[in-house]
Design a protein around this motif. Structure first.
Motif, PDB file in Angstrom:
ATOM      1  N   ILE A  42       0.867  -1.181   0.000  1.00 24.04           N
ATOM      2  CA  ILE A  42       0.000   0.000   0.000  1.00 24.04           C
ATOM      3  C   ILE A  42       0.898   1.224   0.000  1.00 24.04           C
ATOM      4  CG2 ILE A  42      -1.757   1.285   1.277  1.00 24.04           C
ATOM      5  CD1 ILE A  42      -2.613  -1.363   2.557  1.00 24.04           C
ATOM      6  N   GLU A  43       0.667   2.126  -0.930  1.00 29.82           N
ATOM      7  CA  GLU A  43       1.507   3.320  -0.999  1.00 29.82           C
ATOM      8  C   GLU A  43       0.664   4.578  -1.159  1.00 29.82           C
ATOM      9  OE1 GLU A  43       5.403   5.249  -3.210  1.00 29.82           O
ATOM     10  OE2 GLU A  43       4.732   3.238  -3.745  1.00 29.82           O
ATOM     11  N   GLY A  44       0.896   5.522  -0.244  1.00 29.47           N
ATOM     12  CA  GLY A  44       0.266   6.832  -0.329  1.00 29.47           C
ATOM     13  C   GLY A  44      -1.243   6.790  -0.374  1.00 29.47           C
ATOM     14  N   LEU A  45      -1.852   5.838   0.321  1.00 28.74           N
ATOM     15  CA  LEU A  45      -3.295   5.627   0.226  1.00 28.74           C
ATOM     16  C   LEU A  45      -4.060   6.651   1.057  1.00 28.74           C
ATOM     17  CD1 LEU A  45      -5.658   3.849  -0.779  1.00 28.74           C
ATOM     18  CD2 LEU A  45      -5.409   2.537   1.347  1.00 28.74           C
ATOM     19  N   SER A  46      -4.966   7.356   0.385  1.00 28.98           N
ATOM     20  CA  SER A  46      -5.883   8.270   1.059  1.00 28.98           C
ATOM     21  C   SER A  46      -7.297   7.947   0.607  1.00 28.98           C
ATOM     22  CB  SER A  46      -5.554   9.731   0.733  1.00 28.98           C
ATOM     23  OG  SER A  46      -4.278  10.091   1.248  1.00 28.98           O
ATOM     24  N   VAL A  47      -8.231   8.007   1.545  1.00 32.50           N
ATOM     25  CA  VAL A  47      -9.635   7.708   1.271  1.00 32.50           C
ATOM     26  C   VAL A  47     -10.479   8.817   1.876  1.00 32.50           C
ATOM     27  CG1 VAL A  47     -11.544   6.103   1.688  1.00 32.50           C
ATOM     28  CG2 VAL A  47      -9.253   5.215   1.227  1.00 32.50           C
ATOM     29  N   ARG A  48     -11.525   9.219   1.163  1.00 33.84           N
ATOM     30  CA  ARG A  48     -12.434  10.242   1.668  1.00 33.84           C
ATOM     31  C   ARG A  48     -13.867   9.752   1.597  1.00 33.84           C
ATOM     32  NH1 ARG A  48     -10.363  16.276  -0.211  1.00 33.84           N
ATOM     33  NH2 ARG A  48      -8.333  16.168   0.841  1.00 33.84           N
ATOM     34  N   TYR A  49     -14.642  10.119   2.623  1.00 27.77           N
ATOM     35  CA  TYR A  49     -16.077   9.890   2.636  1.00 27.77           C
ATOM     36  C   TYR A  49     -16.768  11.246   2.624  1.00 27.77           C
ATOM     37  CZ  TYR A  49     -15.490   4.944   3.928  1.00 27.77           C
ATOM     38  OH  TYR A  49     -15.174   3.614   3.933  1.00 27.77           O
ATOM     39  N   ASN A  50     -17.535  11.523   1.566  1.00 28.50           N
ATOM     40  CA  ASN A  50     -18.256  12.806   1.462  1.00 28.50           C
ATOM     41  C   ASN A  50     -17.328  13.989   1.687  1.00 28.50           C
ATOM     42  OD1 ASN A  50     -20.757  11.454   1.072  1.00 28.50           O
ATOM     43  ND2 ASN A  50     -20.928  11.158   3.287  1.00 28.50           N
ATOM     44  N   GLY A  51     -16.123  13.879   1.143  1.00 29.84           N
ATOM     45  CA  GLY A  51     -15.169  14.961   1.245  1.00 29.84           C
ATOM     46  C   GLY A  51     -14.356  14.990   2.520  1.00 29.84           C
ATOM     47  N   HIS A  52     -14.681  14.119   3.479  1.00 34.88           N
ATOM     48  CA  HIS A  52     -13.961  14.090   4.748  1.00 34.88           C
ATOM     49  C   HIS A  52     -12.927  12.960   4.742  1.00 34.88           C
ATOM     50  CE1 HIS A  52     -16.773  16.962   6.459  1.00 34.88           C
ATOM     51  NE2 HIS A  52     -17.772  16.221   6.010  1.00 34.88           N
ATOM     52  N   PRO A  53     -11.720  13.226   5.226  1.00 36.11           N
ATOM     53  CA  PRO A  53     -10.675  12.201   5.176  1.00 36.11           C
ATOM     54  C   PRO A  53     -10.971  11.029   6.111  1.00 36.11           C
ATOM     55  CG  PRO A  53      -9.918  14.120   6.418  1.00 36.11           C
ATOM     56  CD  PRO A  53     -11.232  14.497   5.808  1.00 36.11           C
ATOM     57  N   ALA A  54     -10.866   9.814   5.571  1.00 34.55           N
ATOM     58  CA  ALA A  54     -10.984   8.603   6.376  1.00 34.55           C
ATOM     59  C   ALA A  54      -9.627   7.948   6.563  1.00 34.55           C
ATOM     60  CB  ALA A  54     -11.956   7.625   5.711  1.00 34.55           C
ATOM     61  N   LEU A  55      -8.784   8.058   5.551  1.00 32.00           N
ATOM     62  CA  LEU A  55      -7.393   7.602   5.612  1.00 32.00           C
ATOM     63  C   LEU A  55      -6.530   8.646   4.921  1.00 32.00           C
ATOM     64  CD1 LEU A  55      -7.739   3.809   4.635  1.00 32.00           C
ATOM     65  CD2 LEU A  55      -7.209   4.705   6.912  1.00 32.00           C
ATOM     66  N   GLU A  56      -5.319   8.854   5.451  1.00 32.61           N
ATOM     67  CA  GLU A  56      -4.438   9.867   4.891  1.00 32.61           C
ATOM     68  C   GLU A  56      -3.033   9.312   4.712  1.00 32.61           C
ATOM     69  OE1 GLU A  56      -5.292  14.108   6.277  1.00 32.61           O
ATOM     70  OE2 GLU A  56      -5.903  12.939   8.032  1.00 32.61           O
ATOM     71  N   ASP A  57      -2.615   9.189   3.474  1.00 32.62           N
ATOM     72  CA  ASP A  57      -1.226   8.894   3.106  1.00 32.62           C
ATOM     73  C   ASP A  57      -0.663   7.660   3.824  1.00 32.62           C
ATOM     74  OD1 ASP A  57       1.097   9.216   1.726  1.00 32.62           O
ATOM     75  OD2 ASP A  57       1.894  10.805   3.011  1.00 32.62           O
ATOM     76  N   VAL A  58      -1.388   6.548   3.746  1.00 32.47           N
ATOM     77  CA  VAL A  58      -0.961   5.308   4.407  1.00 32.47           C
ATOM     78  C   VAL A  58      -0.050   4.519   3.474  1.00 32.47           C
ATOM     79  CG1 VAL A  58      -1.723   3.094   5.360  1.00 32.47           C
ATOM     80  CG2 VAL A  58      -3.036   5.188   5.816  1.00 32.47           C
ATOM     81  N   THR A  59       1.133   4.176   3.949  1.00 34.37           N
ATOM     82  CA  THR A  59       2.099   3.388   3.201  1.00 34.37           C
ATOM     83  C   THR A  59       2.606   2.254   4.079  1.00 34.37           C
ATOM     84  OG1 THR A  59       2.828   5.230   1.795  1.00 34.37           O
ATOM     85  CG2 THR A  59       4.365   3.404   2.089  1.00 34.37           C
ATOM     86  N   LEU A  60       2.453   1.029   3.611  1.00 35.48           N
ATOM     87  CA  LEU A  60       2.997  -0.115   4.338  1.00 35.48           C
ATOM     88  C   LEU A  60       3.138  -1.297   3.391  1.00 35.48           C
ATOM     89  CD1 LEU A  60       0.470  -2.283   4.942  1.00 35.48           C
ATOM     90  CD2 LEU A  60      -0.100  -0.585   6.673  1.00 35.48           C
ATOM     91  N   ARG A  61       3.850  -2.291   3.883  1.00 32.64           N
ATOM     92  CA  ARG A  61       4.147  -3.477   3.087  1.00 32.64           C
ATOM     93  C   ARG A  61       4.047  -4.696   3.985  1.00 32.64           C
ATOM     94  NH1 ARG A  61       9.718  -4.074  -0.382  1.00 32.64           N
ATOM     95  NH2 ARG A  61       9.671  -6.322  -0.767  1.00 32.64           N
ATOM     96  N   VAL A  62       3.378  -5.758   3.507  1.00 33.50           N
ATOM     97  CA  VAL A  62       3.211  -6.984   4.279  1.00 33.50           C
ATOM     98  C   VAL A  62       3.855  -8.127   3.509  1.00 33.50           C
ATOM     99  CG1 VAL A  62       1.589  -8.511   5.447  1.00 33.50           C
ATOM    100  CG2 VAL A  62       0.997  -6.092   5.121  1.00 33.50           C
TER     101      VAL A  62
END
Length: 301
Positions: A42-62
């Motif tokens: 996962i790299e630089g993952l951001s998610v928004r709900y109705n314009g509001h941030p739910a996830l911001e810039d998540v980067t990780l590796r499994v």
């Protein structure tokens, strides 16, 4: 949220690959000496709900064969992260790779276990029926079940220890049995990556250990597991990696590196509440609706 019927639980083919390819993260974390393709990137993952941030810039590796435990307060984005990996929630920025490929290419290699509370347990189907539903991703909704499908579903029930319950209605199951049948459903598709959303919430210590023993055996068989939880003891004792999440990734590393007072304080804020039940440690926020009463259901086998 209304409970869904077992047949409506999202599966690997129930969505489209919605990551848009844009990323503002710098680099995926690389583990020294690991040349194999990660199970999940996962790299630089951001998610928004109705314009509001739910996830911001998540980067990780499994890495393949690892168990990753995701910790965070209610509303931190743990479920959102899992659903985005599955392709059920669109990414606003960033990208996801499963076994080195876009989600759409490898969705059948992902198994998903939702929270128990999201399922309508009064729906009149048997344990065996639910396990067989896990084969939809391979055969489609309208095709007849094959001998291979039935054998895979039965094998998944064997792996979680509830083959003897295959003819029982799901409404008659205990808490622990309900979790096992949802896990069997995820396993029936024979995935390489398992996403488990709060799989042990409400179970007592004995039922939790039984469930985690199943997870350990799956890992020994080559599966990679990503689970969300409030259980710090589970993460410290059973997980290879830990991720502390509160919309953004606060910390990611081994449990020894991550599970300390400073990181937990930053993750949960000044409202951090540690609850000890049956020798297990749980992390909550004071104002969350997850009191100790949701811990300790014996759940059966």
């Amino acid at each position: 949220m209304q409970p869904v019927k077992p047949s409506e639980i999202p599966g690997p083919d129930d969505s489209h690959d919605r990551t848009n390819g844009h990323s503002h993260a710098q680099n995926v974390v690389n583990e020294p000496g690991t040349a194999a393709t990660p199970a999940l990137t996962i790299e630089g993952l951001s998610v928004r709900y109705n314009g509001h941030p739910a996830l911001e810039d998540v980067t990780l590796r499994v890495s393949k064969g690892d168990i990753l435990g995701i910790i965070g307060p209610n509303g931190a984005g743990k479920s959102t992260l899992l659903k985005t990996v599955l392709g059920l929630v669109p990414a606003w920025q960033g990208w996801i790779r499963v076994l080195g490929e876009p989600v759409a290419n490898n969705r059948r290699q992902v198994g998903y276990m939702p929270q128990v509370e999201q399922v309508d347990w009064d729906f009149p189907v048997t344990v065996g029926d639910v396990a067989l539903m896990g084969r939809y991703a391979r055969r489609g909704l309208l095709r007849r079940t094959t001998k291979e499908d039935r054998e895979a579903a039965e094998d998944s029930l064997v792996r979680v220890g509830i083959l003897d319950l295959r003819n029982r209605l799901i409404g008659e199951l205990s808490g622990g049995q309900r979790r096992r049948v949802l896990l069997a459903r995820a396993l029936a598709n024979q995935p390489d990556l398992l996403l488990l959303d709060e799989p042990m919430a409400g179970l007592d210590a004995t039922a939790q250990h039984q469930f985690l023993d199943i997870i350990d055996r799956l890992r020994e068989g080559g599966a990679t597991v990503v689970l969300s939880t409030h259980d710090l003891s589970c993460v410290s004792q059973r997980c290879d990696k830990a991720a502390c999440l509160n919309r953004r990734l606060v910390a990611y590393g081994t449990p020894e590196e991550v599970l300390n007072e400073d990181v937990l304080g930053e993750t949960f804020g000044t409202h951090l509440l540690l609850v000890h039940v049956d020798g297990q440690a749980y992390a909550y926020q004071h104002h969350s609706h997850a009191p100790p009463s949701d811990i300790g259901d014996s759940g059966g086998k």
